[in-house]
Enzyme design. Structure first.
Site, PDB file in Angstrom:
ATOM      1  N   ASP A  53     -40.661  25.483 -25.651  1.00  0.00           N
ATOM      2  CA  ASP A  53     -39.511  24.731 -25.157  1.00  0.00           C
ATOM      3  C   ASP A  53     -39.842  24.443 -23.698  1.00  0.00           C
ATOM      4  O   ASP A  53     -39.987  25.369 -22.896  1.00  0.00           O
ATOM      5  CB  ASP A  53     -38.246  25.587 -25.273  1.00  0.00           C
ATOM      6  CG  ASP A  53     -37.007  24.920 -24.697  1.00  0.00           C
ATOM      7  OD1 ASP A  53     -37.135  23.942 -23.925  1.00  0.00           O
ATOM      8  OD2 ASP A  53     -35.892  25.387 -24.992  1.00  0.00           O
TER       9      ASP A  53
ATOM     10  N   ASP B 241     -45.035  22.814 -29.247  1.00  0.00           N
ATOM     11  CA  ASP B 241     -43.858  22.118 -29.767  1.00  0.00           C
ATOM     12  C   ASP B 241     -42.839  23.147 -30.247  1.00  0.00           C
ATOM     13  O   ASP B 241     -43.151  24.326 -30.386  1.00  0.00           O
ATOM     14  CB  ASP B 241     -44.263  21.200 -30.929  1.00  0.00           C
ATOM     15  CG  ASP B 241     -43.305  20.037 -31.143  1.00  0.00           C
ATOM     16  OD1 ASP B 241     -43.693  18.886 -30.889  1.00  0.00           O
ATOM     17  OD2 ASP B 241     -42.153  20.288 -31.551  1.00  0.00           O
TER      18      ASP B 241
ATOM     19  N   LYS C  82     -37.361   9.095 -17.052  1.00  0.00           N
ATOM     20  CA  LYS C  82     -38.671   8.458 -17.136  1.00  0.00           C
ATOM     21  C   LYS C  82     -39.059   7.804 -15.815  1.00  0.00           C
ATOM     22  O   LYS C  82     -40.240   7.757 -15.452  1.00  0.00           O
ATOM     23  CB  LYS C  82     -38.693   7.452 -18.282  1.00  0.00           C
ATOM     24  CG  LYS C  82     -38.504   8.081 -19.661  1.00  0.00           C
ATOM     25  CD  LYS C  82     -39.550   9.158 -19.946  1.00  0.00           C
ATOM     26  CE  LYS C  82     -39.477   9.660 -21.386  1.00  0.00           C
ATOM     27  NZ  LYS C  82     -40.537  10.643 -21.697  1.00  0.00           N
TER      28      LYS C  82
ATOM     29  N   SER D  21     -45.470  15.793 -33.738  1.00  0.00           N
ATOM     30  CA  SER D  21     -45.223  14.516 -34.405  1.00  0.00           C
ATOM     31  C   SER D  21     -45.442  13.360 -33.445  1.00  0.00           C
ATOM     32  O   SER D  21     -45.601  13.557 -32.234  1.00  0.00           O
ATOM     33  CB  SER D  21     -43.786  14.463 -34.956  1.00  0.00           C
ATOM     34  OG  SER D  21     -42.847  14.543 -33.897  1.00  0.00           O
TER      35      SER D  21
ATOM     36  N   THR E 269     -42.432   5.789 -34.417  1.00  0.00           N
ATOM     37  CA  THR E 269     -42.430   7.247 -34.531  1.00  0.00           C
ATOM     38  C   THR E 269     -41.286   7.673 -35.449  1.00  0.00           C
ATOM     39  O   THR E 269     -40.448   6.847 -35.834  1.00  0.00           O
ATOM     40  CB  THR E 269     -42.249   7.908 -33.149  1.00  0.00           C
ATOM     41  OG1 THR E 269     -40.945   7.586 -32.646  1.00  0.00           O
ATOM     42  CG2 THR E 269     -43.306   7.413 -32.164  1.00  0.00           C
TER      43      THR E 269
ATOM     44  N   TYR F 291     -31.841   8.518 -19.788  1.00  0.00           N
ATOM     45  CA  TYR F 291     -33.232   8.387 -20.223  1.00  0.00           C
ATOM     46  C   TYR F 291     -34.072   7.667 -19.169  1.00  0.00           C
ATOM     47  O   TYR F 291     -35.171   8.107 -18.817  1.00  0.00           O
ATOM     48  CB  TYR F 291     -33.274   7.639 -21.553  1.00  0.00           C
ATOM     49  CG  TYR F 291     -34.638   7.584 -22.193  1.00  0.00           C
ATOM     50  CD1 TYR F 291     -35.239   8.736 -22.702  1.00  0.00           C
ATOM     51  CD2 TYR F 291     -35.329   6.382 -22.304  1.00  0.00           C
ATOM     52  CE1 TYR F 291     -36.485   8.690 -23.295  1.00  0.00           C
ATOM     53  CE2 TYR F 291     -36.577   6.324 -22.900  1.00  0.00           C
ATOM     54  CZ  TYR F 291     -37.156   7.479 -23.393  1.00  0.00           C
ATOM     55  OH  TYR F 291     -38.395   7.429 -23.978  1.00  0.00           O
TER      56      TYR F 291
END
Length: 258
Positions: free
Chosen positions: A57, A36, A166, A15, A197, A162
């Protein structure tokens, strides 16, 4: 670098940005491994683009190896795109001052495990397979594109986990590119901004929320589209002079504290 007839692996490909990247790489003639956890969407996309779905995974090295081996069976592995990732929002300390209300440490570790360690695991295994390729006329054997985020630079309140993950992806771009130069493999990173998304959901309320978010983008005043990110993926894969770069694709946004 011409990827027609070569294979590519895209994680998080069922996706969003990953799916758009898989479609555009396939349009360039690549045989894409759709890697995925979402079997239904992944298999549907693989059928659409003439690729192969492999359940992956990214915290499981054996599953990554299986996907890389599958890609090699389809053709020389020339491209790998790391788009798998998760988010988590929580302040570092709680309002009540208790240790128990501080940021969930297991959640922090999980975000790092998927977004950062998972990305590196794919890089090291895909690059190993690429190193076995016969070099092209340019000397190239492959190209890797990792997905970071503007949160690596403009992390907001509650984004410690997060942004850490990143930021790690951004930080490892140059040293890995330097490592892999010896085998003719290029490495670049994209830092997306606010992208439309499935994370935002569907329906009227979702559209209104996205429109409001889009107002904060410098120009154009909207969320980015997955295809706009995917076109940059293709550029970084095919442009032989792009290496060791981190590129923001964000409409000029600079995220506020909250």
């Amino acid at each position: 670098m011409d990827i027609n007839g070569a294979s590519a692996i895209v994680t998080g490909a069922a996706s969003g940005i990953g799916a758009a990247a898989a479609r555009q790489l396939a349009a360039k003639g690549a045989k894409v491994v759709v890697a995925d956890l979402q079997a239904d969407k992944g298999e549907e996309l693989a059928k659409e683009i003439g690729g192969t779905f492999v359940r992956v995974d990214v915290t499981d090295t054996a599953q990554i190896e299986a996907a890389v081996n599958q890609a090699v069976e389809l053709g020389p592995l020339r491209a790998a795109v790391n788009s798998a990732g998760i988010g988590w929002a929580q302040r570092t300390v709680g309002r009540d001052g208790e240790f128990s209300s501080a940021h969930d440490l297991e959640a922090y570790k999980r975000v790092i495990a998927i977004n950062l360690i998972g990305t590196f695991d794919v890089v090291r295994l895909a690059a190993t397979a690429m190193g076995r390729n016969e070099p092209l006329a340019s000397g190239e054997r492959g190209a890797i594109v990792n997905m970071a985020s503007v949160a690596a630079f403009d992390g907001q309140i509650g984004q410690a986990a997060y942004s850490s993950s990143k930021g790690g992806v951004v930080g490892m771009t140059l040293p890995i590119a330097r490592d892999l130069a010896a085998i003719g493999v290029r490495v670049n990173t994209i830092a997306p901004g606010l992208i439309d998304t499935p994370i935002y959901g569907e329906g009227e309320a979702s559209e209104a929320f996205k429109a409001k978010l889009g107002e904060s983008v410098l120009f154009p005043h909207r969320l980015g589209q997955p295809d706009e990110l995917a076109s940059m993926v293709v550029e970084l894969v095919t442009n032989s002079y792009m290496n060791a770069e981190v590129i923001r694709v964000d409409g000029g946004i600079r995220m506020p504290p909250k």
